[in-house]
Scaffold this motif. Structure first.
Motif, short mmCIF file in Angstrom:
data_model
loop_
_atom_site.label_atom_id
_atom_site.label_comp_id
_atom_site.label_asym_id
_atom_site.label_seq_id
_atom_site.Cartn_x
_atom_site.Cartn_y
_atom_site.Cartn_z
N TRP A 1 42.75 40.82 43.65
CA TRP A 1 42.41 39.44 43.98
C TRP A 1 43.65 38.75 44.53
CZ3 TRP A 1 45.62 36.31 41.18
CH2 TRP A 1 46.11 36.81 39.97
N LYS A 2 43.41 37.61 45.13
CA LYS A 2 44.52 36.87 45.70
C LYS A 2 44.37 35.40 45.34
CE LYS A 2 47.07 36.14 49.93
NZ LYS A 2 47.27 36.49 51.32
N PHE A 3 45.49 34.83 45.02
CA PHE A 3 45.52 33.38 44.80
C PHE A 3 46.56 32.79 45.75
CE2 PHE A 3 48.19 30.05 42.82
CZ PHE A 3 47.28 29.01 42.80
N THR A 4 46.16 31.77 46.45
CA THR A 4 47.12 31.05 47.28
C THR A 4 46.98 29.57 46.93
OG1 THR A 4 46.90 32.65 49.07
CG2 THR A 4 47.88 30.51 49.61
N CYS A 5 48.05 29.00 46.42
CA CYS A 5 48.01 27.60 46.03
C CYS A 5 47.83 26.72 47.27
CB CYS A 5 49.28 27.22 45.29
SG CYS A 5 49.31 25.48 44.79
N GLU A 6 46.85 25.84 47.20
CA GLU A 6 46.58 24.99 48.36
C GLU A 6 47.66 23.91 48.53
OE1 GLU A 6 43.44 21.85 46.32
OE2 GLU A 6 42.70 23.69 47.26
N ILE A 7 48.44 23.70 47.50
CA ILE A 7 49.49 22.69 47.59
C ILE A 7 50.82 23.29 48.03
CG2 ILE A 7 50.78 20.93 46.31
CD1 ILE A 7 47.79 20.29 46.70
N TRP B 1 36.48 32.96 31.34
CA TRP B 1 36.74 34.21 30.64
C TRP B 1 35.63 35.19 30.96
CZ3 TRP B 1 41.10 34.30 27.43
CH2 TRP B 1 41.71 33.05 27.19
N SER B 2 35.96 36.46 30.99
CA SER B 2 34.94 37.45 31.34
C SER B 2 34.01 37.75 30.17
CB SER B 2 35.58 38.73 31.86
OG SER B 2 36.46 39.27 30.92
N PRO C 1 40.74 32.68 37.08
CA PRO C 1 40.94 31.35 37.66
C PRO C 1 39.98 31.12 38.83
CG PRO C 1 43.04 32.47 37.34
CD PRO C 1 41.96 33.50 37.17
N VAL C 2 39.52 29.91 38.95
CA VAL C 2 38.50 29.62 39.96
C VAL C 2 39.03 29.73 41.38
CG1 VAL C 2 37.30 28.10 38.36
CG2 VAL C 2 38.90 27.11 40.00
N GLU C 3 40.32 29.64 41.55
CA GLU C 3 40.87 29.71 42.91
C GLU C 3 41.30 31.12 43.30
OE1 GLU C 3 43.61 26.53 43.86
OE2 GLU C 3 42.53 25.16 42.54
N CYS C 4 41.03 32.09 42.44
CA CYS C 4 41.28 33.48 42.82
C CYS C 4 40.17 33.95 43.76
CB CYS C 4 41.32 34.38 41.60
SG CYS C 4 42.87 34.25 40.70
N SER C 5 40.53 34.85 44.63
CA SER C 5 39.59 35.30 45.66
C SER C 5 38.38 36.02 45.07
CB SER C 5 40.30 36.20 46.66
OG SER C 5 40.91 37.29 45.97
N ASP C 6 38.52 36.56 43.87
CA ASP C 6 37.39 37.31 43.32
C ASP C 6 36.59 36.50 42.30
OD1 ASP C 6 39.22 37.25 41.27
OD2 ASP C 6 39.03 39.38 40.77
N PHE C 7 36.82 35.20 42.26
CA PHE C 7 36.05 34.37 41.34
C PHE C 7 34.61 34.24 41.83
CE2 PHE C 7 34.29 30.34 39.88
CZ PHE C 7 34.48 30.46 38.52
N ILE C 8 33.68 34.49 40.91
CA ILE C 8 32.26 34.39 41.25
C ILE C 8 31.61 33.36 40.34
CG2 ILE C 8 30.08 35.62 41.38
CD1 ILE C 8 31.78 38.22 41.65
N PRO C 9 31.22 32.21 40.89
CA PRO C 9 30.57 31.20 40.05
C PRO C 9 29.34 31.78 39.36
CG PRO C 9 31.16 30.27 42.18
CD PRO C 9 31.42 31.76 42.27
N GLY C 10 29.18 31.44 38.09
CA GLY C 10 28.03 31.93 37.34
C GLY C 10 28.28 33.22 36.61
N LYS C 11 29.45 33.82 36.82
CA LYS C 11 29.72 35.11 36.19
C LYS C 11 30.56 34.99 34.93
CE LYS C 11 31.51 39.73 37.22
NZ LYS C 11 32.17 40.60 38.19
#
Ligand SMILES: [Zn+2]
Length: 155
Positions: A7-13, A114-115, A125-135
């Motif tokens: 996964w990848k996280f890139t801070c938008e700030i 949490w999984s 984290p919700v801003e990680c590229s592999d975050f799936i809402p509802g999972k």
């Protein structure tokens, strides 16, 4: 170990790619309670380790985030809300424990889930590229926020 970063996280700030997990808890020390925190990087596996630990004299307002209260929330939407969340909150042995995920560079707070139920499994984290809402199960602090976004698990 697996070097692959799934996964990848890139801070938008600030554009940083690293996340820090912080655990804050209280212990009773005589008549007083002490607050401690430990923190370290979130790893590719969505697990983490703590590199640092320190006693904190006082939990400041930045850390003690106050979100909508659960009582109000329960009244508003008792129909669709899975009761599991409330049960977890009541039965937890460590209700005072707090977990935070922040951008490692600018310290911006990132919401996460949490999984597994009851703060089990990995941190997502919700801003990680592999975050799936509802999972994922939200960190309890974000329950209200996630409900509004429709991110709660559909069981
Ligand atoms: Zn940042």
């Amino acid at each position: 170990m697996n070097e692959h970063q799934p996964w990848k996280f890139t801070c938008e700030i600030c554009g940083d790619h690293s996340l820090t997990v912080t655990h804050v808890w209280s212990i009773l020390a005589g008549t007083d309670s002490e607050n401690w925190q430990e923190w370290g990087p979130l790893e590719a596996s969505h697990h983490w380790h703590y590199d640092f630990k320190e006693k904190i004299e006082k939990i400041d307002d930045d850390i003690q985030v106050e979100r909508g209260d659960f009582g109000e929330f329960a009244e508003d939407d008792s129909n669709s809300e899975p009761e599991e969340y409330e049960i977890v909150k009541q039965e937890s042995d460590s209700e005072s424990d707090e977990f935070y995920v922040n951008c490692a560079a600018c310290d911006r707070e990132i919401e996460f889930g949490w999984s597994e139920i009851d703060r089990g499994g990995g941190i997502f984290p919700v801003e990680c590229s592999d975050f799936i809402p509802g999972k994922y199960w939200p960190e309890p602090r974000y329950l209200d926020s996630w409900q509004k976004k429709g991110w709660l698990q559909q069981l």
